[in-house]
Design a protein around this motif. Structure first.
Motif, PDB file in Angstrom:
ATOM      1  N   LEU A 173       0.832  -1.198   0.000  1.00  0.00           N
ATOM      2  CA  LEU A 173       0.000   0.000   0.000  1.00  0.00           C
ATOM      3  C   LEU A 173       0.872   1.255   0.000  1.00  0.00           C
ATOM      4  CD1 LEU A 173      -2.845  -0.754   2.585  1.00  0.00           C
ATOM      5  CD2 LEU A 173      -3.057  -0.618   0.095  1.00  0.00           C
ATOM      6  N   PRO A 174       0.476   2.286  -0.741  1.00  0.00           N
ATOM      7  CA  PRO A 174       1.241   3.543  -0.740  1.00  0.00           C
ATOM      8  C   PRO A 174       1.106   4.264   0.595  1.00  0.00           C
ATOM      9  CG  PRO A 174      -0.796   3.799  -1.976  1.00  0.00           C
ATOM     10  CD  PRO A 174      -0.673   2.335  -1.663  1.00  0.00           C
ATOM     11  N   ASP A 175       1.999   5.208   0.839  1.00  0.00           N
ATOM     12  CA  ASP A 175       2.019   5.937   2.113  1.00  0.00           C
ATOM     13  C   ASP A 175       0.684   6.582   2.448  1.00  0.00           C
ATOM     14  OD1 ASP A 175       4.590   5.384   2.957  1.00  0.00           O
ATOM     15  OD2 ASP A 175       5.461   7.004   1.773  1.00  0.00           O
ATOM     16  N   GLN A 176       0.032   7.168   1.437  1.00  0.00           N
ATOM     17  CA  GLN A 176      -1.216   7.894   1.695  1.00  0.00           C
ATOM     18  C   GLN A 176      -2.351   6.985   2.134  1.00  0.00           C
ATOM     19  OE1 GLN A 176       0.449   7.795  -1.160  1.00  0.00           O
ATOM     20  NE2 GLN A 176      -0.877   7.616  -2.962  1.00  0.00           N
ATOM     21  N   ARG A 177      -2.176   5.673   1.986  1.00  0.00           N
ATOM     22  CA  ARG A 177      -3.209   4.735   2.410  1.00  0.00           C
ATOM     23  C   ARG A 177      -2.807   3.974   3.669  1.00  0.00           C
ATOM     24  NH1 ARG A 177      -5.151   1.126  -2.496  1.00  0.00           N
ATOM     25  NH2 ARG A 177      -6.555   0.426  -0.817  1.00  0.00           N
ATOM     26  N   THR A 178      -1.715   4.396   4.305  1.00  0.00           N
ATOM     27  CA  THR A 178      -1.267   3.706   5.515  1.00  0.00           C
ATOM     28  C   THR A 178      -1.127   4.683   6.682  1.00  0.00           C
ATOM     29  OG1 THR A 178       1.042   3.957   4.785  1.00  0.00           O
ATOM     30  CG2 THR A 178      -0.064   1.886   4.254  1.00  0.00           C
ATOM     31  N   LYS A 179      -2.098   5.596   6.810  1.00  0.00           N
ATOM     32  CA  LYS A 179      -2.084   6.537   7.932  1.00  0.00           C
ATOM     33  C   LYS A 179      -2.371   5.826   9.247  1.00  0.00           C
ATOM     34  CE  LYS A 179      -1.221   9.899   5.148  1.00  0.00           C
ATOM     35  NZ  LYS A 179       0.146  10.452   5.090  1.00  0.00           N
ATOM     36  N   ASN A 180      -3.126   4.730   9.146  1.00  0.00           N
ATOM     37  CA  ASN A 180      -3.364   3.912  10.324  1.00  0.00           C
ATOM     38  C   ASN A 180      -2.037   3.364  10.850  1.00  0.00           C
ATOM     39  OD1 ASN A 180      -3.709   1.011  11.437  1.00  0.00           O
ATOM     40  ND2 ASN A 180      -5.755   1.879  11.660  1.00  0.00           N
ATOM     41  N   THR A 181      -1.850   3.383  12.164  1.00  0.00           N
ATOM     42  CA  THR A 181      -0.577   2.972  12.759  1.00  0.00           C
ATOM     43  C   THR A 181      -0.220   1.534  12.419  1.00  0.00           C
ATOM     44  OG1 THR A 181      -0.930   4.491  14.615  1.00  0.00           O
ATOM     45  CG2 THR A 181       0.710   2.743  14.910  1.00  0.00           C
ATOM     46  N   VAL A 182      -1.205   0.647  12.471  1.00  0.00           N
ATOM     47  CA  VAL A 182      -0.958  -0.771  12.181  1.00  0.00           C
ATOM     48  C   VAL A 182      -0.533  -0.948  10.735  1.00  0.00           C
ATOM     49  CG1 VAL A 182      -1.986  -3.061  12.046  1.00  0.00           C
ATOM     50  CG2 VAL A 182      -2.535  -1.566  13.973  1.00  0.00           C
ATOM     51  N   LEU A 183      -1.237  -0.301   9.806  1.00  0.00           N
ATOM     52  CA  LEU A 183      -0.894  -0.413   8.394  1.00  0.00           C
ATOM     53  C   LEU A 183       0.475   0.177   8.102  1.00  0.00           C
ATOM     54  CD1 LEU A 183      -4.280   0.413   6.602  1.00  0.00           C
ATOM     55  CD2 LEU A 183      -3.240  -1.827   7.007  1.00  0.00           C
ATOM     56  N   ALA A 184       0.776   1.296   8.732  1.00  0.00           N
ATOM     57  CA  ALA A 184       2.080   1.928   8.530  1.00  0.00           C
ATOM     58  C   ALA A 184       3.206   1.008   9.007  1.00  0.00           C
ATOM     59  CB  ALA A 184       2.129   3.261   9.268  1.00  0.00           C
ATOM     60  N   GLU A 185       2.981   0.354  10.135  1.00  0.00           N
ATOM     61  CA  GLU A 185       3.982  -0.575  10.653  1.00  0.00           C
ATOM     62  C   GLU A 185       4.156  -1.763   9.724  1.00  0.00           C
ATOM     63  OE1 GLU A 185       4.869  -3.290  14.665  1.00  0.00           O
ATOM     64  OE2 GLU A 185       3.203  -1.860  14.625  1.00  0.00           O
ATOM     65  N   ARG A 186       3.043  -2.270   9.192  1.00  0.00           N
ATOM     66  CA  ARG A 186       3.129  -3.393   8.265  1.00  0.00           C
ATOM     67  C   ARG A 186       3.864  -2.999   6.990  1.00  0.00           C
ATOM     68  NH1 ARG A 186      -2.229  -7.311   8.451  1.00  0.00           N
ATOM     69  NH2 ARG A 186      -1.774  -8.120  10.544  1.00  0.00           N
ATOM     70  N   ARG A 187       3.635  -1.779   6.523  1.00  0.00           N
ATOM     71  CA  ARG A 187       4.328  -1.297   5.327  1.00  0.00           C
ATOM     72  C   ARG A 187       5.831  -1.199   5.591  1.00  0.00           C
ATOM     73  NH1 ARG A 187       3.878   1.709   0.568  1.00  0.00           N
ATOM     74  NH2 ARG A 187       5.501   3.296   0.323  1.00  0.00           N
ATOM     75  N   ASP A 188       6.214  -0.643   6.723  1.00  0.00           N
ATOM     76  CA  ASP A 188       7.627  -0.506   7.058  1.00  0.00           C
ATOM     77  C   ASP A 188       8.292  -1.876   7.185  1.00  0.00           C
ATOM     78  OD1 ASP A 188       7.390   2.230   7.077  1.00  0.00           O
ATOM     79  OD2 ASP A 188       7.170   2.393   9.261  1.00  0.00           O
ATOM     80  N   ASN A 189       7.610  -2.799   7.826  1.00  0.00           N
ATOM     81  CA  ASN A 189       8.153  -4.155   7.959  1.00  0.00           C
ATOM     82  C   ASN A 189       8.293  -4.826   6.597  1.00  0.00           C
ATOM     83  OD1 ASN A 189       8.258  -3.903  10.740  1.00  0.00           O
ATOM     84  ND2 ASN A 189       6.310  -4.960  11.098  1.00  0.00           N
ATOM     85  N   SER A 190       7.324  -4.570   5.722  1.00  0.00           N
ATOM     86  CA  SER A 190       7.365  -5.153   4.382  1.00  0.00           C
ATOM     87  C   SER A 190       8.584  -4.648   3.624  1.00  0.00           C
ATOM     88  CB  SER A 190       6.088  -4.795   3.613  1.00  0.00           C
ATOM     89  OG  SER A 190       4.948  -5.374   4.218  1.00  0.00           O
ATOM     90  N   ARG A 191       8.851  -3.355   3.723  1.00  0.00           N
ATOM     91  CA  ARG A 191      10.020  -2.782   3.041  1.00  0.00           C
ATOM     92  C   ARG A 191      11.309  -3.427   3.545  1.00  0.00           C
ATOM     93  NH1 ARG A 191       9.391   2.106   4.370  1.00  0.00           N
ATOM     94  NH2 ARG A 191       8.438   2.911   2.461  1.00  0.00           N
ATOM     95  N   THR A 192      11.404  -3.607   4.854  1.00  0.00           N
ATOM     96  CA  THR A 192      12.608  -4.202   5.443  1.00  0.00           C
ATOM     97  C   THR A 192      12.830  -5.621   4.943  1.00  0.00           C
ATOM     98  OG1 THR A 192      12.402  -2.855   7.447  1.00  0.00           O
ATOM     99  CG2 THR A 192      13.726  -4.861   7.598  1.00  0.00           C
ATOM    100  N   VAL A 193      11.762  -6.430   4.936  1.00  0.00           N
ATOM    101  CA  VAL A 193      11.855  -7.818   4.489  1.00  0.00           C
ATOM    102  C   VAL A 193      12.222  -7.894   3.011  1.00  0.00           C
ATOM    103  CG1 VAL A 193      10.543  -9.927   4.091  1.00  0.00           C
ATOM    104  CG2 VAL A 193      10.275  -8.692   6.244  1.00  0.00           C
ATOM    105  N   LEU A 194      11.603  -7.054   2.184  1.00  0.00           N
ATOM    106  CA  LEU A 194      11.883  -7.061   0.757  1.00  0.00           C
ATOM    107  C   LEU A 194      13.326  -6.690   0.461  1.00  0.00           C
ATOM    108  CD1 LEU A 194       8.624  -5.373  -0.588  1.00  0.00           C
ATOM    109  CD2 LEU A 194       9.332  -7.744  -0.952  1.00  0.00           C
ATOM    110  N   ARG A 195      13.824  -5.699   1.158  1.00  0.00           N
ATOM    111  CA  ARG A 195      15.208  -5.276   0.930  1.00  0.00           C
ATOM    112  C   ARG A 195      16.204  -6.360   1.332  1.00  0.00           C
ATOM    113  NH1 ARG A 195      16.252   1.104   1.819  1.00  0.00           N
ATOM    114  NH2 ARG A 195      14.851   1.827   0.175  1.00  0.00           N
ATOM    115  N   LYS A 196      15.885  -7.118   2.366  1.00  0.00           N
ATOM    116  CA  LYS A 196      16.767  -8.223   2.770  1.00  0.00           C
ATOM    117  C   LYS A 196      16.807  -9.290   1.693  1.00  0.00           C
ATOM    118  CE  LYS A 196      16.412  -7.714   7.802  1.00  0.00           C
ATOM    119  NZ  LYS A 196      15.936  -8.328   9.069  1.00  0.00           N
ATOM    120  N   ILE A 197      15.669  -9.556   1.062  1.00  0.00           N
ATOM    121  CA  ILE A 197      15.620 -10.556   0.003  1.00  0.00           C
ATOM    122  C   ILE A 197      16.450 -10.113  -1.205  1.00  0.00           C
ATOM    123  CG2 ILE A 197      14.104 -11.597  -1.741  1.00  0.00           C
ATOM    124  CD1 ILE A 197      12.001 -11.920   0.391  1.00  0.00           C
ATOM    125  N   ILE A 198      16.335  -8.834  -1.560  1.00  0.00           N
ATOM    126  CA  ILE A 198      17.074  -8.309  -2.703  1.00  0.00           C
ATOM    127  C   ILE A 198      18.584  -8.410  -2.458  1.00  0.00           C
ATOM    128  CG2 ILE A 198      17.586  -6.269  -4.084  1.00  0.00           C
ATOM    129  CD1 ILE A 198      14.852  -7.410  -4.645  1.00  0.00           C
TER     130      ILE A 198
END
Length: 199
Positions: A173-198
């Protein structure tokens, strides 16, 4: 070189945006495919540059819940995308090779062409010589941890002879759709996991 492929609308371009921490890749919320041809994006991860290739979205057909149906016929859209991706992979092979394939699928349900696309792109074109990771998107509203999808999903994919060197269960989800704290945390965690895979 990292090549991202999958059905249209599963979030390939959004995944690249997430990796790059910017809305660089073109995205589409409609039913038509946004990225028709392969396109390279230079993404910097911890000071190291990666060439991420966004490829044409495939026409996946209807979605079915909780199981992968039998392999079906390949439509013309998939055949066109096959030729395009095959040409790209050959080009990159000459220019230093491909370090990783990323197969993006949508998590809440799986597409009926999922297994067929795996056979075409990984087994036939790449001949299983390139590491492959599967990224499951659309899990922002999943109950419990997003990673829980893999507990059953791994067995479903294995039942159709689809095996992967790495996986990640994420939201793109893009930043503008993750204003909710839970969604924002999930987005940040997703970025971290993806970068580790790359890396």
């Amino acid at each position: 070189n990292v090549v991202v492929f999958g059905d249209g609308g599963v979030g390939k371009s959004s995944l690249i945006n997430l990796l790059a921490s910017s809305p660089d890749a073109r995205t589409s919320s409609g039913v038509s495919v946004c990225t028709f041809l392969s396109r390279r994006y230079d993404v910097n991860i911890d000071g190291e540059n990666f060439g991420i290739w966004d490829t044409a979205g495939l026409n996946g057909g209807s979605f079915l819940r909780s199981h992968v149906p039998m392999r079906g016929k390949v439509g013309m859209d998939v055949m066109t995308a096959t030729r395009t991706l095959g040409s790209l992979l050959h080009q990159l092979d000459v220019q230093g090779g491909i370090q990783l394939l990323i197969y993006v699928i949508r998590g809440p349900s799986v597409n009926q062409s999922l297994a067929k696309n795996y056979d075409i792109f990984y087994s036939a074109i790449c001949r299983k010589k390139v590491p492959i990771a599967v990224i499951i998107t659309g899990l922002e509203n999943a109950e419990g941890d997003m990673e829980d999808w893999w507990n059953e999903g791994e067995q479903v994919l294995a039942g159709f002879d689809m095996y992967f060197d790495a996986h990640a269960c994420v939201t793109t989800l893009p930043d503008q759709r993750t204003k909710n704290t839970v969604l924002a945390e999930r987005r940040d965690n997703s970025r971290t996991v993806l970068r580790k895979i790359i890396k």
